[in-house]
Scaffold this active site. Structure first.
Site, mmCIF file in Angstrom:
data_model
loop_
_atom_site.group_PDB
_atom_site.id
_atom_site.type_symbol
_atom_site.label_atom_id
_atom_site.label_comp_id
_atom_site.label_asym_id
_atom_site.label_seq_id
_atom_site.Cartn_x
_atom_site.Cartn_y
_atom_site.Cartn_z
ATOM 1 N N GLU A 113 0.826 -1.208 0.000
ATOM 2 C CA GLU A 113 0.000 0.000 0.000
ATOM 3 C C GLU A 113 0.864 1.263 0.000
ATOM 4 O OE1 GLU A 113 -2.653 -0.969 -1.114
ATOM 5 O OE2 GLU A 113 -4.177 -0.448 0.345
ATOM 6 N N THR A 128 -5.000 7.249 -5.398
ATOM 7 C CA THR A 128 -5.069 7.552 -3.972
ATOM 8 C C THR A 128 -4.154 8.729 -3.653
ATOM 9 O OG1 THR A 128 -5.507 5.242 -3.513
ATOM 10 C CG2 THR A 128 -4.772 6.563 -1.663
HETATM 11 P P1 ADP Z 1 -6.692 1.375 -5.428
HETATM 12 O O1 ADP Z 1 -7.461 2.181 -4.402
HETATM 13 O O2 ADP Z 1 -7.591 0.866 -6.492
HETATM 14 O O3 ADP Z 1 -5.820 0.342 -4.825
HETATM 15 P P2 ADP Z 1 -4.376 3.059 -5.641
HETATM 16 O O4 ADP Z 1 -4.262 4.376 -6.350
HETATM 17 O O5 ADP Z 1 -4.226 2.993 -4.173
HETATM 18 O O6 ADP Z 1 -5.751 2.418 -6.128
HETATM 19 O O7 ADP Z 1 -3.293 2.037 -6.216
HETATM 20 C C1 ADP Z 1 -3.085 1.878 -7.551
HETATM 21 C C2 ADP Z 1 -1.612 2.191 -7.891
HETATM 22 O O8 ADP Z 1 -0.797 1.071 -7.528
HETATM 23 C C3 ADP Z 1 -1.465 2.401 -9.375
HETATM 24 O O9 ADP Z 1 -0.522 3.433 -9.571
HETATM 25 C C4 ADP Z 1 -0.874 1.074 -9.853
HETATM 26 O O10 ADP Z 1 -0.073 1.223 -10.986
HETATM 27 C C5 ADP Z 1 -0.044 0.617 -8.670
HETATM 28 N N1 ADP Z 1 0.114 -0.856 -8.602
HETATM 29 C C6 ADP Z 1 1.273 -1.545 -8.604
HETATM 30 N N2 ADP Z 1 1.047 -2.863 -8.552
HETATM 31 C C7 ADP Z 1 -0.289 -3.051 -8.523
HETATM 32 C C8 ADP Z 1 -1.126 -4.204 -8.464
HETATM 33 N N3 ADP Z 1 -0.640 -5.435 -8.464
HETATM 34 N N4 ADP Z 1 -2.451 -4.002 -8.417
HETATM 35 C C9 ADP Z 1 -2.967 -2.746 -8.444
HETATM 36 N N5 ADP Z 1 -2.233 -1.616 -8.495
HETATM 37 C C10 ADP Z 1 -0.892 -1.762 -8.534
#
Ligand code: ADP
Length: 309
Positions: free
Chosen positions: A128, A181
């Protein structure tokens, strides 16, 4: 056991008054992952389907979370990971949390469970941190523990599993636009007024009480966010009308799911959750933005094994 296929559920964090501390787990909506042991040490992400995400271990939340676990528990082998994404990244329903939690859950199972699911939270939080710049636990906790969870302290990874009233259903509208986020955090103020804080912690405590006593009316009264929603809702198309439509059609309450753009509503009973979903769809259609609706019981089980060999 050499290979494991797991279901990694989506989740709703914040839940109006519980910014960064409250979350719940969804049913059916989620990713799948396959994790297998390999002779080659380390973490190797072989394949990602459904989303364009980095395969490099250090750039993918699954890789980073897995490495955090292996730092504390040396493994005699390496691990290969395949990710089948159904939850869009940046959707606000815990896409990164599903992968972070999935990686550590799967590896832990293949290692014969040296850690409890609660102990896995601190490793998943490292994923995260990569995704959003903050090591929050409000999505990974409900994924790993199921139901509703409360993060007493993210620093100490001190998380409490809360009860989920049996008739509580979520309706989630996911506009198919990305809101990172990190961007949704940038609009937040660093300081809040004492009177707002008092209102917020009053609602949070009452919501937790409502979950224990299965008091749906109290849950509804407490789903109020006077701290975050007033700022973040401006980033979410149609938010005010959607929330109004949900409540007018019987929802107990409604708010931003995680950091958005998804919007959730909680209802008593599946039938009401369906009616709420229809009213939200009708309202959102006028905006000309693609979207999907999920109706889900609160998932008491959380992440789980589909098959293993
Ligand atoms: P969410 O609330 O949907 O998790 P976030 O913005 O917190 O969205 O996280 C998404 C970010 O994490 C994006 O920049 C994405 O490229 C990165 N990321 C890296 N690996 C992964 C993964 N396995 N699954 C989802 N997002 C990923």
């Amino acid at each position: 056991m050499n290979e494991i296929k797991i279901f990694c559920p989506a989740s709703v964090a914040n839940v109006s008054c519980g910014f960064d501390v409250l979350g719940f787990c969804l049913d059916q909506v989620g990713d799948e992952m396959i994790i297998r042991k390999t002779d080659k040490k380390g973490i190797h992400i072989l394949k990602i389907e459904g989303q364009d995400l980095p395969l490099e271990t250090h750039k993918n939340v699954a890789g980073v979370a897995a490495l955090a676990l292996l730092e504390e528990h040396e493994a005699p082998c390496g691990f290969e990971i395949e990710i089948y994404k159904k939850i869009k990244a940046g959707s606000g329903i815990g896409s990164s949390a599903a992968s972070s939690a999935g990686a550590v859950f799967g590896i832990n199972e293949l290692l014969g469970r040296p850690f409890t699911n609660k102990e896995l939270i601190k490793f998943a939080m490292k994923g995260e941190e990569l995704a959003s710049g903050s090591a929050h636990a409000d999505n990974v906790s409900p994924v790993l523990l199921g139901g509703f969870t409360l993060v007493r302290s993210a620093k100490q990874a001190d998380v409490i599993a809360l009860p989920s009233p049996s008739e509580l259903y979520a309706t989630v509208l996911h506009p198919k636009i990305e809101l990172k986020t990190s961007d949704a955090r940038a609009v937040l103020k660093k300081n809040i007024l004492l009177e707002k804080a008092i209102e917020q912690w009053g609602n949070l405590a009452a919501l937790v009480s409502g979950l224990y006593s299965e008091d749906y009316e109290l849950i509804g009264r407490s789903l109020v966010d006077v701290v975050i929603e007033p700022h973040r809702s401006a980033l979410i198309p149609g938010f005010k009308n959607l929330k109004e439509a949900a409540i007018q059609n019987g929802a107990l309450g409604s708010g931003i799911s995680g950091s958005g753009p998804s919007i959730f509503a909680l209802s008593k009973g599946e039938n009401t959750a369906q009616i709420v979903g229809k009213s939200m769809s009708k309202e959102f259609k006028s905006l000309d933005i693609d979207f999907e609706i999920h109706i889900s019981k609160i998932n008491p089980k959380g992440i789980h094994i589909i098959s293993s060999k």
